[in-house]
Motif scaffolding. Structure first.
Motif, PDB file in Angstrom:
ATOM      1  N   ILE A  32     -11.324  -0.635  -3.033  1.00 41.48           N
ATOM      2  CA  ILE A  32     -10.712  -0.526  -1.716  1.00 41.48           C
ATOM      3  C   ILE A  32     -10.039  -1.836  -1.307  1.00 41.48           C
ATOM      4  O   ILE A  32      -9.100  -1.846  -0.510  1.00 41.48           O
ATOM      5  CB  ILE A  32     -11.767  -0.110  -0.660  1.00 41.48           C
ATOM      6  N   GLY A  33     -10.502  -2.939  -1.880  1.00 45.23           N
ATOM      7  CA  GLY A  33      -9.887  -4.228  -1.579  1.00 45.23           C
ATOM      8  C   GLY A  33      -8.449  -4.325  -2.053  1.00 45.23           C
ATOM      9  O   GLY A  33      -7.700  -5.203  -1.607  1.00 45.23           O
ATOM     10  N   LEU A  34      -8.040  -3.430  -2.949  1.00 43.60           N
ATOM     11  CA  LEU A  34      -6.675  -3.432  -3.461  1.00 43.60           C
ATOM     12  C   LEU A  34      -5.777  -2.451  -2.710  1.00 43.60           C
ATOM     13  O   LEU A  34      -4.585  -2.343  -3.013  1.00 43.60           O
ATOM     14  CB  LEU A  34      -6.676  -3.093  -4.953  1.00 43.60           C
ATOM     15  N   VAL A  35      -6.355  -1.715  -1.750  1.00 44.03           N
ATOM     16  CA  VAL A  35      -5.576  -0.787  -0.936  1.00 44.03           C
ATOM     17  C   VAL A  35      -5.027  -1.543   0.273  1.00 44.03           C
ATOM     18  O   VAL A  35      -5.736  -2.333   0.894  1.00 44.03           O
ATOM     19  CB  VAL A  35      -6.435   0.399  -0.475  1.00 44.03           C
ATOM     20  N   ALA A  36      -3.787  -1.304   0.614  1.00 47.57           N
ATOM     21  CA  ALA A  36      -3.158  -1.922   1.784  1.00 47.57           C
ATOM     22  C   ALA A  36      -2.962  -0.879   2.869  1.00 47.57           C
ATOM     23  O   ALA A  36      -2.825   0.322   2.584  1.00 47.57           O
ATOM     24  CB  ALA A  36      -1.816  -2.543   1.407  1.00 47.57           C
ATOM     25  N   GLY A  37      -2.939  -1.318   4.116  1.00 48.00           N
ATOM     26  CA  GLY A  37      -2.716  -0.403   5.218  1.00 48.00           C
ATOM     27  C   GLY A  37      -1.426   0.371   5.068  1.00 48.00           C
ATOM     28  O   GLY A  37      -1.330   1.535   5.469  1.00 48.00           O
TER      29      GLY A  37
END
Length: 387
Positions: A67-72
């Motif tokens: 999830i740390g690699l997902v951007a808003g």
């Protein structure tokens, strides 16, 4: 355009974080939500999710990865609800209790980061689901930090607990934080079932923004039902333990446990109980539950966390591991598609999930009305501004 207080005519959309195998989705969709986007970092859970729902080609998106690699900017706009069943490893009594600073449970901060990056497009309602250990982690400081993080994003927060045992014969208490940009008025005397004394800390802290929605009393805790839920495996099924292994099981029982088993063994009616393997004073022993419900299902790591089913009555004792289908039934997902799933893959997925009927109850009695209220209020504001 709908009038204020009119029910929604389209299904509210949901973003599902830490989706696992999708049991939260089952409960949300039972209450009329539409889960349009999901994320998890475990490929085995994604395979289970897609094997059951089979709708990625129909517009549903599942993002596999950290999830740390997902951007808003990667998230769909227009969702009414964001659901997060964030990792409980560092909050559980079975874990190291590192709390929200832990490597896995710290993923919560990535969830709030994404809500922040959504800006004005963030959902009006958010839910964090986790183990009840969040309430006591670091003396309650982790729960306070989670509430404060939601407050910083504009959400008032309600905190409540529900046990799957109110819906299925499994003891599985969970904690829920419900954040609302447009919170309801406090609902009078709070339910001691949903908000017991040990959950009062956030509400008594004047530095936190909280609310307590009026909700119906949940169903009573179940004390029976496991025997009728378990699978009837034939005598020749190889999953039953052989005589040597069964005797080793019986030999490990304490006098109290042995007396319990012997009483049920002598009964004319056949019943089933679950058993856990424990380590007592350095020795592995088995403990059999006295009641006709299951203990909390856990992830199948190392064997000792798995539950066995003990069949007793008519002079016999038989023992085997619990099956994936029994896990599914105990999680309120009896019809979950397990075709092609490996046994440990399924046990791990269910053991790491939230029970679907718990989510359905919360979504029906709290989340859906809250979303509809929020939508009606926004509609009224738009109508008022246009006059």
């Amino acid at each position: 355009m709908p009038t204020p207080d009119a029910p929604l005519t389209v299904k509210p959309q949901v973003l599902e974080f830490f989706a696992g195998m999708g049991l939260a989705r089952l409960g949300l969709e039972a209450a009329g939500f539409d889960v349009v986007w999901a994320n998890d970092y475990e490929s085995d859970k994604r395979a289970l999710y897609q094997g059951h729902f089979q709708d990625e080609a129909a517009g549903h998106t599942f993002v596999l990865g950290d999830i740390g690699l997902v951007a808003g900017a990667d998230l769909p706009r227009g969702a009414a609800l964001a659901w997060a069943s964030s990792p409980c490893t560092d909050l559980s009594l079975a874990g190291g209790r590192a709390g929200l600073a832990g490597r896995e449970s710290g993923a919560f901060w990535q969830f709030t980061r994404l809500l922040d990056e959504l800006g004005a497009d963030r959902p009006g309602v958010v839910v964090l689901e986790n183990v009840v250990g969040l309430a006591t982690s670091h003396g309650g400081a982790d729960l306070t930090a989670a509430v404060r993080a939601f407050n910083a994003l504009g959400y008032s927060v309600d905190v409540l607990t529900l046990d799957a045992r109110r819906f299925v014969p499994q003891s599985r208490p969970r904690l829920f934080l419900v954040g609302a940009l447009n919170p309801p008025a406090d609902g009078g005397a709070p339910s001691a079932e949903l908000r017991p004394d040990w959950l009062r800390r956030p509400f008594d802290d004047p530095t936190l923004v909280t609310h307590q929605a009026a909700l119906p009393e949940p169903p009573a805790l179940r004390s029976t039902g496991l025997t009728g839920l378990t699978e009837d495996l034939p005598d020749e099924d190889p999953r039953w333990w052989d005589a040597v292994r069964t005797q080793a099981f019986l030999d490990s029982l304490s006098p109290v446990q042995a007396a319990r088993v012997q009483a049920l063994q002598r009964a004319a009616a056949v019943s089933r109980r679950t058993a856990y393997r424990r380590t007592r004073k350095g020795v592995a022993v088995w403990e059999v539950r006295a009641d006709d419900i299951s203990g909390c299902l856990r992830t199948a790591r190392g064997g000792s966390s798995k539950q066995a089913v003990v069949e007793l009555g008519d002079g016999r004792v038989r023992v085997r591991w619990m099956t994936p289908r029994e896990y599914a039934r105990l999680m309120g997902a009896a019809d979950y598609d397990l075709s092609g799933a490996r046994t440990n893959q399924a046990l791990y997925g269910f053991g790491d999930a939230v029970a679907a009927p718990v989510v359905a109850w919360l979504a029906t009695h709290y989340l859906r009305p809250l979303v509809e209220r929020s939508a009606s209020r926004m509609t009224a504001e738009v109508v008022g501004a246009s006059r």
